[in-house]
Design a protein around this motif. Structure first.
Motif, PDB file in Angstrom:
ATOM      1  N   UNK A 108      -4.032 -12.969 -49.321  1.00 36.84           N
ATOM      2  CA  UNK A 108      -5.113 -12.966 -50.302  1.00 36.84           C
ATOM      3  C   UNK A 108      -6.438 -13.160 -49.575  1.00 36.84           C
ATOM      4  N   UNK A 109      -7.439 -12.333 -49.935  1.00 35.96           N
ATOM      5  CA  UNK A 109      -8.749 -12.410 -49.286  1.00 35.96           C
ATOM      6  C   UNK A 109      -9.825 -12.432 -50.373  1.00 35.96           C
ATOM      7  N   UNK A 165     -17.553  -9.458 -48.922  1.00 36.50           N
ATOM      8  CA  UNK A 165     -18.397 -10.234 -48.018  1.00 36.50           C
ATOM      9  C   UNK A 165     -17.690 -10.572 -46.706  1.00 36.50           C
ATOM     10  N   UNK A 166     -16.439 -10.158 -46.585  1.00 37.34           N
ATOM     11  CA  UNK A 166     -15.649 -10.484 -45.391  1.00 37.34           C
ATOM     12  C   UNK A 166     -16.006  -9.531 -44.252  1.00 37.34           C
ATOM     13  N   UNK A 224     -11.603   5.987 -53.273  1.00 38.18           N
ATOM     14  CA  UNK A 224     -10.875   5.381 -54.390  1.00 38.18           C
ATOM     15  C   UNK A 224      -9.640   4.617 -53.957  1.00 38.18           C
ATOM     16  N   UNK A 225      -8.870   5.184 -53.039  1.00 38.16           N
ATOM     17  CA  UNK A 225      -7.647   4.518 -52.604  1.00 38.16           C
ATOM     18  C   UNK A 225      -7.942   3.263 -51.821  1.00 38.16           C
ATOM     19  N   UNK A 226      -9.010   3.290 -51.007  1.00 39.59           N
ATOM     20  CA  UNK A 226      -9.372   2.108 -50.232  1.00 39.59           C
ATOM     21  C   UNK A 226      -9.852   0.996 -51.153  1.00 39.59           C
ATOM     22  N   UNK A 227     -10.548   1.358 -52.199  1.00 36.31           N
ATOM     23  CA  UNK A 227     -10.977   0.348 -53.169  1.00 36.31           C
ATOM     24  C   UNK A 227      -9.777  -0.325 -53.817  1.00 36.31           C
ATOM     25  N   UNK A 228      -8.724   0.467 -54.057  1.00 35.64           N
ATOM     26  CA  UNK A 228      -7.501  -0.097 -54.640  1.00 35.64           C
ATOM     27  C   UNK A 228      -6.848  -1.086 -53.677  1.00 35.64           C
ATOM     28  N   UNK A 229      -6.763  -0.717 -52.400  1.00 34.18           N
ATOM     29  CA  UNK A 229      -6.162  -1.604 -51.391  1.00 34.18           C
ATOM     30  C   UNK A 229      -6.969  -2.885 -51.262  1.00 34.18           C
ATOM     31  N   UNK A 239      -7.000  -9.900 -54.878  1.00 30.84           N
ATOM     32  CA  UNK A 239      -6.220 -10.567 -55.925  1.00 30.84           C
ATOM     33  C   UNK A 239      -4.909 -11.136 -55.415  1.00 30.84           C
ATOM     34  N   UNK A 240      -4.548 -10.769 -54.168  1.00 31.22           N
ATOM     35  CA  UNK A 240      -3.291 -11.257 -53.608  1.00 31.22           C
ATOM     36  C   UNK A 240      -2.090 -10.459 -54.046  1.00 31.22           C
TER      37      UNK A 240
END
Length: 466
Positions: free
Chosen positions: A146-147, A152-153, A263-268, A274-275
């Motif tokens: 989880x991040x 901001x990371x 889009x796919x990177x946003x999903x990852x 959210x963990x």
């Protein structure tokens, strides 16, 4: 010269190990009357072992100053090696004096050789080399559970480096550099290994994956697949993150929010925040990898392409779908391109950058029905040839940069319902054509190549006064 001598250490070190162990074995065996005659050869063996151990210690000391090894392990190995040499000399002296009570010394020497060898093996093969084969199946779990506040990371410090630490530095870290490669710092990552850089050359364009990603995508059983089959494997999300980082230029000082995200990177990334898992290995290639399994490509066709210098790689682990690149091809005649027809079910990505294609070859591309990503950057394709691409109904990404195509020619591609990416840098398209093109391709991300980087806090600018 000293470095050259030091490099003989791996060769020299095995001689005293074998001789001294055999001498100790004979010495202990000679305790029994039936083998008492063996004791007569022990002094000579100890002398040879002592001299070779001394030479090994000297070469090892010279080698330790020329390679990047873990200092603590080097010190243990070095002093234990010296202790082994001294003990061999003491045992030789005792035997020459006719002392018959040497068995405890022989047992101590065996113990010293064993421990010294263990630390030597650790320097060469890394921590846990001796015991890693004792375990059963290697478990693979997520490194990044989880991040929070993921935008901001720092991409490298917060996402990439933890993956390297968990999956890679056991073989490519400070105590071991398999293939001359280290992945525990920016300097070493950029330097690469014995086989050259692991990150793509910026001159190769946005479609270049680099050696690291290529090896991650090889089948687990492949010799060059990384990590090796016996090691903990990367998850789909981890490969996806590394792939995204590499294709974004492998920055070491950017935050997640400062990098472009499809889009796919946003999903990852959302899943990491959210963990929750974002999916399996298919996350790497987004929707560019068909979900329906396919039979393996004919081995003879693949071999013929590779013999011609064409790069043929699987798109993902345990997948028969293929990526084919002619970037390093030694032959580009029509007969080589015709081999692609034998890979029609498996061929999904095709890279033909800077190729001079015949009309026959361009026409044959229309039969590659499963093609989802096609790069023709710098090729001789023109407006009249684009109609041949209308049959590529599964095409998602098309690179036509550095070609002569115009806005008028692109109209023939409007029927490609799945098209999502168009790369049109340095083409015949005029500035006034871009708004019209975006209207005609409303669902397509059109890359014009006209990039401007935003000013960030901490950036400086140079002002010249006339």
């Amino acid at each position: 010269m000293l470095e050259f001598i030091g490099r003989f250490h791996p060769l020299l070190v095995h001689l005293p190990i074998g001789i001294l162990l055999l001498a100790c074995f004979f010495d202990l065996l000679a305790i029994r009357p039936a083998y008492a005659q063996l004791r007569s050869v022990v002094p000579l063996m100890l002398l040879i072992g002592f001299i070779s151990a001394l030479l090994s210690s000297i070469s090892g000391f010279l080698l330790s100053g020329t390679a990047d090894y873990d200092e603590d392990i080097v010190i243990y190995h070095q002093w234990l090696g010296i202790a082994t040499t001294v003990m061999a000399g003491i045992l030789f002296s005792l035997h020459k004096k006719g002392n018959s009570s040497t068995r405890w010394g022989s047992m101590l020497l065996v113990l010293l050789i064993t421990i010294t060898g263990h630390f030597g093996g650790t320097l060469t093969h890394g921590e846990g080399y001796l015991t890693e084969g004792l375990g059963g199946e290697v478990e693979t779990g997520p490194v990044l559970d989880s991040v929070p506040n993921i935008q901001e990371v720092a991409v490298y410090n917060g996402l990439v480096q933890p993956i390297f630490e968990a999956r890679c530095v056991g073989c490519h870290g400070d105590s071991k550099q398999k293939g001359g490669l280290r992945l525990d710092g920016e300097e070493w990552i950029l330097e690469g290994g014995e086989d050259g850089p692991i990150l793509p050359d910026p001159k190769d364009g946005e479609n270049s994956e680099g050696e690291m990603i290529k090896r991650l995508l090889l089948p687990v059983e492949a010799k060059k697949h990384m990590p090796p089959k016996a090691k903990s494997q990367l998850t789909g999300e981890e490969i996806s993150l590394l792939h995204w980082w590499v294709r974004s230029g492998a920055p070491f000082n950017k935050k997640v929010g400062e990098m472009e995200q499809d889009g796919k990177m946003k999903t990852v990334l959302a899943a990491l925040a959210s963990g929750k898992s974002a999916g399996g290995p298919e996350a790497l290639v987004s929707d560019l990898l068909p979900s329906v399994p396919v039979a393996p490509a004919p081995a003879t066709a693949v071999d013929r392409l590779r013999d011609a210098g064409v790069m043929v790689l699987p798109l993902a682990q345990n997948s028969n779908y293929l990526s084919v690149s002619f970037l390093s091809a030694q032959r580009t005649d029509d007969s080589i391109f015709q081999i692609l027809q034998e890979l029609k079910p498996q061929l999904v990505w095709l890279k033909l950058d800077d190729m001079k294609l015949s009309p026959q070859t361009i026409k044959s591309l229309s039969s590659l029905a499963n093609l989802r990503k096609l790069s023709l950057s710098g090729s001789n394709i023109g407006d009249a040839d684009l109609s041949a691409l209308q049959q590529l109904k599964q095409l998602r990404s098309l690179n036509l940069s550095a070609s002569t195509i115009t806005s008028a020619g692109l109209q023939s591609l409007k029927a490609l319902a799945h098209l999502r990416e168009l790369y049109l840098y340095k083409t015949g398209i005029k500035g006034t054509d871009w708004p019209v093109l975006q209207q005609n391709f409303p669902k397509v991300k059109i890359d014009t190549g006209n990039y401007r980087l935003p000013m960030l806090p901490g950036d400086t600018s140079e002002v010249k006064l006339n």
